[in-house]
Enzyme design. Structure first.
Site, PDB file in Angstrom:
ATOM      1  CE  LYS A 158      -3.689  -1.955   2.938  1.00 39.66           C
ATOM      2  NZ  LYS A 158      -4.849  -1.805   2.051  1.00 39.66           N
ATOM      3  NE  ARG A 216     -10.666 -10.147  -1.864  1.00 41.75           N
ATOM      4  CZ  ARG A 216     -11.066  -9.241  -2.759  1.00 41.75           C
ATOM      5  NH1 ARG A 216     -11.367  -9.617  -3.983  1.00 41.75           N
ATOM      6  NH2 ARG A 216     -11.160  -7.964  -2.424  1.00 41.75           N
TER       7      ARG A 216
END
Length: 507
Positions: free
Chosen positions: A279, A353
């Site tokens: 990020k 996920r």
């Protein structure tokens, strides 16, 4: 032990002086012709004089507005507090959630005051319960890591609800529920607010075990060796980039004669750097909150246990730290998830996920009646619904029941679809599916990915819904209502309300 705050709640019916409080809170709303003083415990003469003076005092009645005045002799308090409730509907009848927010806002802004009497409109058990719950949610502060605690930041410790139904047996139950919910939400907030230097998979698992002590729940912790041995490829794949290995924590409440079996799966990424798909620096600044889903499901089950609801409720905490290193998962790696499905990792920043897939598959093996998962899963959730509204997706009946429970709890969720055409975007050339899909509809695609790991009972998929709380789990703006800055504890009350609704439907 994770520190939290707890408000001592009580109720009285008549003389406010018997509350022996430092401050008396009464409500002001925004009427068509100016501020309106709502029902309160003051004498008619004092109330009229105060109502006449409101415009001169600069009081508008806007939501979150709090004005402090010197206390009146008849109230027996040092301070009189005017709390705004916002625009009034015809007839000036405020909603349950308006009362909840007004009480929470007042108590939150009265930090430093030891005790308050809440003289907001509370003619019914439901209204009095809303005032109590709002107060319990507003009485929160996170000072654990300050070198010197500032007394002015201490939250209110005692609150007395002034209501004509104080002697009603149902109110006693409602006050207990408000206290339990307040404690559960505040504990969730404190977990979310913990810095990643202090909260990581191992310490989170230890905290869960400590928080469960004294309650009729069983806590089981799977360490990295057990996860590797049993094939939890999502947790081990995400966690192997960190020196702090992953954990899967199962928290089970199983009362006799349970009316239903509920399973809650929570995302617990204790810090998310993005892994090798790193990020930008600004994107990491709030990533201590990426474990909010795990904190929610933990505290929801503990609250259900403390309330003694006749449902079996199991929380699955999927805990890992997503870091870049020489051992981290790479884009193009293939992971074998728990249960055998394979996933091509196209982006290591779509890691939530992956750990959730393991948790959903494991929870499915116990064949619950309903499976709910909670996660700060996608930035796309905030693009779609902003920072205060969560999304709920899944099987239509469960999705709508979650929305109804959220409405009753006073939490903002919105139902979203799962378009089948988005499934093709998850196709992989080398594995059963990939962890990334089409550019648009990222929130929906992530939910469709999770659905792939929801198991079946007798050939039918287990009823399931997914709650994406990426925005509302962490308040980067100013405090509002009973919501503080940073960790909010959102979704705990929705899960508890859902469990209560399941019980009510089975009666």
């Amino acid at each position: 032990m994770i520190p939290t705050t707890e408000l001592k709640l009580s109720a009285i019916a008549k003389d406010v002086r018997k509350a022996k409080s430092e401050a008396l809170v009464i409500a002001v709303g925004q009427g068509g012709d100016g501020p309106v003083l709502l029902e309160n415990p003051l004498s008619a003469k004092s109330a009229q004089a105060l109502a006449d003076a409101l415009p001169l005092l600069g009081v508008t009645g806007a939501a979150d507005e709090v004005h402090r005045l010197p206390g009146l002799p008849e109230s027996g308090t040092d301070v009189l507090v005017l709390a705004g409730v916002g625009k009034l509907p015809p007839g000036n009848a405020v909603t349950i959630e308006t009362l909840r927010r007004a009480a929470g806002s007042a108590v939150r802004q009265l930090a430093g005051v030891q005790s308050v009497a809440l003289g907001l409109p509370a003619a019914t058990v439901a209204e009095a319960a809303a005032v109590a719950e709002g107060a319990a949610l507003g009485a929160y502060a996170f000072n654990e890591h300050r070198s010197r605690e500032n007394d002015g930041r201490r939250p209110v410790a005692e609150a007395t609800v002034l209501t004509p139904v104080a002697a009603d047996k149902q109110l006693a139950k409602a006050l207990k529920r408000a206290s339990v919910l307040g404690r559960a939400v505040n504990a969730t907030r404190s977990l979310v607010n913990q810095p990643p230097s202090h909260l990581y998979p191992e310490s989170f698992a230890a905290a869960a075990a400590q928080m469960a002590k004294g309650l009729p729940v069983k806590v089981t912790v799977l360490d990295e060796d057990k996860l590797e041995k049993d094939g939890y490829g999502g947790l081990t794949g995400v966690g192997k980039g960190s020196m702090r290995p992953p954990r899967l924590v199962k928290v089970e409440y199983a009362p006799a004669r349970a009316k239903a079996k509920l399973a809650f799966v929570g995302k617990g990424i204790t810090f998310d750097s993005g892994g090798l798909s790193l990020k930008p620096a600004a994107g990491m600044m709030t990533m201590k909150c990426d474990m909010a889903g795990a904190a929610v499901v933990l505290n929801a089950v503990l609250a259900i246990a403390e309330l003694g609801l006749p449902v079996k409720a199991t929380a699955w905490l999927c805990l890992a730290e997503n870091m870049p290193s020489g051992t981290a998962s790479r884009p193009s790696d293939v992971l074998t998830m728990y249960g055998g499905k394979t996933v091509e990792v196209l982006n290591t920043d779509a890691e939530g996920r992956l750990v959730m897939a393991d948790g959903l598959a494991a929870a499915s093996e116990e064949h619950p009646d309903v499976l709910l998962d909670v996660a700060t899963l996608t930035g796309a959730q905030m693009v779609a619904l902003g920072s205060r509204v969560g999304a709920v997706m899944g099987e239509e009946g469960v999705r709508d029941a979650v929305k109804a429970a959220a409405d009753r709890a006073g939490e903002l969720f919105w139902p979203m679809p799962l378009p089948e055409e988005l499934r093709s975007g998850l196709a992989s050339q080398v594995a059963d599916l990939s962890n990334m899909g089409d550019k648009y509809g990222g929130m929906l695609t992530a939910a469709i990915f999770l659905r792939e790991f929801v198991g079946e009972t007798a050939g039918v998929r287990i009823p399931w819904a997914h709650l994406d709380i990426a925005g509302p789990a962490f308040n980067e703006g100013s405090p509002h209502g009973y919501t503080p800055k940073e960790g909010t504890g959102v979704a705990v009350r929705t899960l508890v309300a859902y469990a209560e609704d399941v019980v009510a439907r089975s009666a």
